[in-house]
Design an enzyme around this catalytic site. Structure first.
Site, PDB file in Angstrom:
ATOM      1  N   CYS A 220       1.051 -14.010  17.117  1.00 22.95           N
ATOM      2  CA  CYS A 220       2.416 -13.665  17.548  1.00 22.95           C
ATOM      3  C   CYS A 220       2.546 -13.473  19.063  1.00 22.95           C
ATOM      4  CB  CYS A 220       2.956 -12.466  16.788  1.00 22.95           C
ATOM      5  SG  CYS A 220       2.216 -10.900  17.214  1.00 22.95           S
TER       6      CYS A 220
ATOM      7  N   ASP B 237       1.988 -13.105  12.291  1.00 23.19           N
ATOM      8  CA  ASP B 237       0.570 -13.372  12.066  1.00 23.19           C
ATOM      9  C   ASP B 237      -0.187 -13.046  13.357  1.00 23.19           C
ATOM     10  OD1 ASP B 237       1.086 -15.463  13.794  1.00 23.19           O
ATOM     11  OD2 ASP B 237       0.941 -17.035  12.295  1.00 23.19           O
TER      12      ASP B 237
ATOM     13  N   HIS C 101       2.500  -6.378  17.550  1.00 22.58           N
ATOM     14  CA  HIS C 101       3.438  -7.448  17.213  1.00 22.58           C
ATOM     15  C   HIS C 101       4.502  -7.568  18.308  1.00 22.58           C
ATOM     16  CE1 HIS C 101       5.644 -10.280  14.815  1.00 22.58           C
ATOM     17  NE2 HIS C 101       6.738  -9.600  15.078  1.00 22.58           N
TER      18      HIS C 101
END
Length: 311
Positions: free
Chosen positions: A88, A85, A298
Site C-alpha cells: 500500500c 495489502d 496503511h
C-alpha cells in the site's frame, strides 16, 4: 508490522483495547475477504464523510482521528482509499506521483536505466537471491531479464501518463493502470529494485567518506540491515509478501523516486510529527506527493486540493 488479528474471542490483549478497536478489526477482516475489495485505489469520497463513517465512537483515539481528518480537510476535499495489502505505501506513492506528473523524471531518461539489473548483478552476486513476485528460486539470468522488463514498463507508463494534458484524462489513465494487476505489481517490483540500487549507492558513498543523509545511517544501523545484502534479504524481499515499508524505508523510497513524500500521520495529531516529510530536508526541485496514514502501516490518498489552498 502488518498483522491482522483474526481471533475475536476475548483474550488478554483484548483487555487493553476498547470495543471500538476490536469491532474495526472485524470490519477490516470482512473487507479484506470481500470480492468488492479488488479496486487498488477506490473512487474518491468526501473526506469528512469517510471520517464519520470510520470513527464514530467517543474514545480518545476516535476523537484524535476526527481532529486529524478535520485538519486534512482544510487542505483536501476528498480521499481515495488504497487496497490494504503490503504494497500500500508503494501503491499510494506511485499513484500520486503518476496522477500529477507532467514530465518524465531525469533518472528515468538515463540511458543506463534499463541495464541497471545487469550492472548490479555483475558486481553483487547476492542479488541473484532477489525474490521476484510469486517466483521463488529463479535463476540469475531470469531475474535480470524480468527486472529489466519491469523497469522498461515503469518508464513507458510514466512517459505515457506524463504526456496526457487533461487532468480528467490523466486520472482515467491512472485508474486504468491500477486496475491491471499484472502491470501494477510489476511496477512495484521495479520500485523495490530502485530502492535497492539507491541503498547500495548510499552505503558505498558512506564507506567512501562521502556525505549521506541521516536516514541512511539509521537504515544500516538496524541489526537486520547492516548492509545492502541484509536489507534485500530481510526487508525488500518481504515487501508485498509478508511486510510493508517501515518508516526508514519511506525515506529510501523518496530518495529512489526523487520525490518528497508528505504524510499526514493522523495518530500524531497535535504534535510536531503530524505532518512528516520524507526526506525531512527535501531537495527544492523534487515534486511533492501527499499521503494520509492512521497508523504508519496503511496509507490512503487525499485528493482535490481546496481552492483557497491553491490560491
Amino acid at each position: 508490522r502488518y498483522v491482522l488479528r483474526v481471533d475475536f474471542h476475548c483474550s488478554e490483549e483484548d483487555m487493553y483495547r476498547d470495543a471500538e478497536e476490536i469491532e474495526r478489526e472485524k470490519i477490516l477482516l470482512c473487507k479484506t475477504n470481500s470480492s468488492e475489495n479488488k479496486l487498488s485505489v477506490a473512487p474518491e469520497m468526501d473526506i469528512m464523510e469517510y471520517c464519520r463513517k470510520e470513527w464514530r465512537g467517543n474514545t480518545p483515539v476516535a476523537k484524535r482521528m476526527r481532529k486529524g481528518y478535520e485538519a486534512v480537510a482544510q487542505k483536501f476535499a476528498s480521499i481515495r482509499t488504497v487496497r490494504g495489502d503490503n504494497y500500500c505505501a508503494l501503491r499510494a506513492t506511485l499513484f500520486q506521483a503518476l496522477s500529477q506528473t507532467t514530465q518524465l523524471p531525469g533518472w528515468l531518461q538515463n540511458e543506463d536505466f534499463t541495464v541497471l539489473p545487469e550492472k548490479l548483478l555483475s558486481k553483487y552476486d547476492w542479488i541473484k537471491e532477489w525474490q521476484l513476485k510469486q517466483k521463488l528460486g529463479s535463476k540469475m539470468g531470469e531475474i535480470s531479464n524480468e527486472i529489466k522488463e519491469y523497469l522498461i514498463l515503469l518508464r513507458k507508463k510514466w512517459k505515457n501518463i506524463s504526456e496526457i494534458k487533461g487532468p480528467v484524462e490523466k486520472q482515467e489513465a491512472c485508474d486504468t493502470l491500477f486496475k491491471n494487476e499484472e502491470e501494477e505489481y510489476s511496477l512495484y517490483e521495479a520500485l523495490k529494485f530502485l530502492m535497492l540500487n539507491t541503498a547500495i549507492e548510499l552505503y558505498n558513498d558512506d564507506k567512501n567518506g562521502r556525505r549521506v543523509p541521516v536516514f541512511s545511517w539509521l537504515l544500516f544501523a538496524r541489526d537486520t540491515s547492516s548492509n545492502p545484502c541484509q536489507l534485500m534479504h530481510n526487508h525488500l524481499n518481504h515487501i508485498g509478501h509478508s511486510g510493508g515499508l517501515e518508516q526508514v524505508e519511506m525515506f529510501l523510497l523518496a530518495y529512489a523516486l526523487q520525490y518528497t513524500i508528505q504524510v499526514y500521520r493522523l495518530y500524531k495529531y497535535n504534535t510536531d510529527e503530524f505532518i512528516t516529510l520524507y526526506p525531512n530536508d527535501p531537495q527544492e526541485d523534487w515534486p511533492v506527493v501527499t499521503l494520509i496514514t492512521e497508523d504508519d502501516r496503511h496509507y490512503n490518498i487525499p485528493v482535490r486540493m481546496c481552492q483557497e489552498t491553491v490560491l
